[in-house]
Scaffold this active site. Structure first.
Site, mmCIF file in Angstrom:
data_model
loop_
_atom_site.group_PDB
_atom_site.id
_atom_site.type_symbol
_atom_site.label_atom_id
_atom_site.label_comp_id
_atom_site.label_asym_id
_atom_site.label_seq_id
_atom_site.Cartn_x
_atom_site.Cartn_y
_atom_site.Cartn_z
ATOM 1 N N MET A 39 10.671 3.763 13.052
ATOM 2 C CA MET A 39 10.826 2.388 12.559
ATOM 3 C C MET A 39 9.548 1.966 11.848
ATOM 4 S SD MET A 39 10.693 -0.976 15.039
ATOM 5 C CE MET A 39 12.413 -1.331 15.252
ATOM 6 N N ASP A 41 8.698 -1.464 8.750
ATOM 7 C CA ASP A 41 8.812 -2.907 8.489
ATOM 8 C C ASP A 41 10.093 -3.592 8.995
ATOM 9 O OD1 ASP A 41 6.958 -1.756 6.823
ATOM 10 O OD2 ASP A 41 7.838 -2.487 4.974
HETATM 11 C C1 FRU Z 1 5.408 -1.280 3.848
HETATM 12 C C2 FRU Z 1 6.214 -0.313 2.989
HETATM 13 C C3 FRU Z 1 6.985 -1.073 1.928
HETATM 14 C C4 FRU Z 1 8.122 -0.139 1.626
HETATM 15 C C5 FRU Z 1 8.416 0.443 2.982
HETATM 16 C C6 FRU Z 1 8.906 1.859 2.968
HETATM 17 O O1 FRU Z 1 5.081 -0.795 5.103
HETATM 18 O O2 FRU Z 1 5.356 0.651 2.422
HETATM 19 O O3 FRU Z 1 6.222 -1.430 0.800
HETATM 20 O O4 FRU Z 1 9.218 -0.799 1.079
HETATM 21 O O5 FRU Z 1 7.220 0.362 3.733
HETATM 22 O O6 FRU Z 1 9.324 2.270 4.235
#
Ligand code: FRU
Length: 489
Positions: A39, A41
């Protein structure tokens, strides 16, 4: 494989692994974590049909980051969460290497997701990628269909805007229009935010670069979120790669905000200085929503990119912070755990007016799933604080202490057990010579709210299961004016 089949395949894997994984020692008891796998964001955090929905960046098949899916959980009260089937899988030409971060918005009775479709165009993932913005929608809040008109934003705008690093749409409505902000950078690697406007979520008009970094402000801004509290516009974002300055910016990447005014005609945000959201180790990619009561609630990924994640040994990785309410006071966010968490309290233990000079143990104040509230009169002490998850035989302890000479609170995880080490510090003023601490411990996390949410420090720790001691200590005399402890279950 088509979208629905990919979800069925992933769900089978999650079901087969979750029962074992949830029994492993660092799996949280009251925080959201993946059933199995990876997991990062929080995404699509929203209030829909009377329930809070939380999606998240998810790779179901291994505890490492991979082609991103959107995991999904929901809650009636922000205290207990229920896992739902995966909402999005990378299945189309435009998102085949990942459904990256994004947000949700309700329109009529449907829930819409807006996310970034990611495609690698070569092995160098910093330079060889194509990112586009997409939407998906659902009637029941569970099954989502990607829009046939995807991608709805297929190229980055002209100007000094990097053509490929262009992601993480956060959408909201104001007046007749939907707006969205995107994380971006200039061609010279300076973080910036792009603002778009639309009447229907499908046709998007680029308005402007709403804000660009100056000075030490990172090479890319990820996961922007714009919202209004008490007439002030707040831009929350996650700048990558700011250099350390004093007590601040010691993590690989930062999350913080600026307060100002967004001009909805020009698309420009005039704003004040960057402020950190959290002074601990592990808060990234925060996202907010507003609920029925009008509260602005934030939660974050409770990890940091490239940090060691010992839970990977048990086939999972990553957790989400407790939901927190944000209010604005004198241009700074005050951040408190949502009051609904009180419903998880069990077995209260309380003490009053305890003098401490040296070390102090309080009967029944211990545990690994704990909420603790303490008000401490600093008297003439030079240093004081508490150790949690203590096990003297193993030499394990996580130390939280205040120094009255430097006026700094320190979170030390050097001896917390397995996993990443180090200290983080936050400047804090005592209030009438008193310090208020509000602490939440779960199997592998510490969340410390200082002086009613004036500062917050969050970190993952990986102690032994038997490390459950809590000890107060001081150099010089202090008085524990009030101690309240609950088991959280
Ligand atoms: C932030 C990020 C976002 C991207 C996502 C990919 O942690 O790098 O910019 O959309 O995670 O998992």
């Amino acid at each position: 494989m088509n979208h629905d089949d990919k979800i069925i395949q992933a769900e089978e894997v999650l079901k087969s692994k979750h029962e074992e994984i949830r029994k492993t020692k660092w799996y949280p008891t009251y925080h959201v974590a993946p059933q199995a796998g990876w997991m990062n964001d929080p995404n699509g955090f929203s209030f829909y049909n009377g329930e809070y929905h939380l999606f998240y960046q998810h790779y179901p098949f291994s505890p490492q980051w991979g082609p991103m899916y959107w995991g999904h959980a929901k809650s009636r009260d922000l205290a207990s969460w229920e896992h739902l089937p995966i909402a999005l899988a990378p299945s189309e030409d435009y998102d085949k290497d990942g459904c990256f971060s994004g947000s949700a918005i309700q329109i009529d009775d449907k829930l819409y997701l807006m996310y970034t479709g990611n495609v690698w165009t070569g092995d160098d993932h910093d330079h060889q990628l194509k990112q586009v913005q997409c939407i998906a929608s659902s009637q029941d809040g569970i099954h989502f269909t990607k829009d046939e008109q995807n991608p709805v934003i297929s190229t980055a705008p002209e100007g000094n805007i990097h053509p490929f690093h262009f992601r993480d749409p956060k959408v909201w409505k104001k007046g007749e229009h939907y707006y969205c902000v995107l994380g971006s950078k200039t061609n010279q690697n300076i973080g910036q935010i792009l603002l778009y406007r639309s009447k229907d979520l499908v046709d998007w008009e680029f308005m402007n670069v709403a804000a660009t970094g100056t000075g030490n402000f990172g090479y890319m801004w990820e996961c922007p979120d714009i919202f209004n509290i008490d007439g002030q516009d707040i831009l929350l974002m996650s700048p990558q790669g700011m250099a350390p300055e004093g007590y601040m910016y010691h993590n690989l990447h930062q999350s913080g905000y600026v307060v100002g005014k967004l001009d909805y005609e020009t698309g420009i945000l005039e704003h004040g200085p960057f402020q950190l959201l959290d002074y601990g180790f592990d808060v990234y990619a925060p996202q907010t929503t507003v609920d029925e009561q009008g509260r602005r609630i934030v939660l974050s990924w409770m990890n940091m990119w490239e940090s060691e994640m010992p839970e990977q040994k048990y086939e999972w990785a990553g957790a989400i912070t407790l939901p927190r309410v944000m209010t604005l006071e004198n241009g700074t966010l005050r951040i408190s755990p949502v009051p609904e968490l009180k419903s998880l309290r069990k077995d209260k233990v309380a003490y009053e007016r305890i003098q401490v000079n040296g070390n102090e143990l309080l009967p029944k104040v211990d545990g690994s799933f704990v909420e603790l509230k303490v008000t401490i009169d600093a008297k003439d002490a030079t240093q004081f604080g508490l150790k949690v998850r203590v096990n003297e035989d193993l030499g394990e302890e996580t130390v939280l202490y205040y120094d009255t000479r430097t006026k700094v609170i320190t979170f030390n995880r050097d001896n917390s057990g397995a996993g990443p080490k180090g200290i983080r510090q936050a400047p804090v003023e005592l209030i009438d010579n008193k310090l208020h601490l509000h602490l939440f411990l779960d199997s592998s996390s510490v969340e410390l709210f200082i002086n009613e949410g004036e500062k917050v420090m969050t970190g993952r720790i990986y102690p032994n299961e038997e490390s459950i001691g809590i000890q107060f200590f001081s150099e010089g005399e202090i008085e524990l004016l009030k101690v309240e402890k609950w088991t959280v279950a």
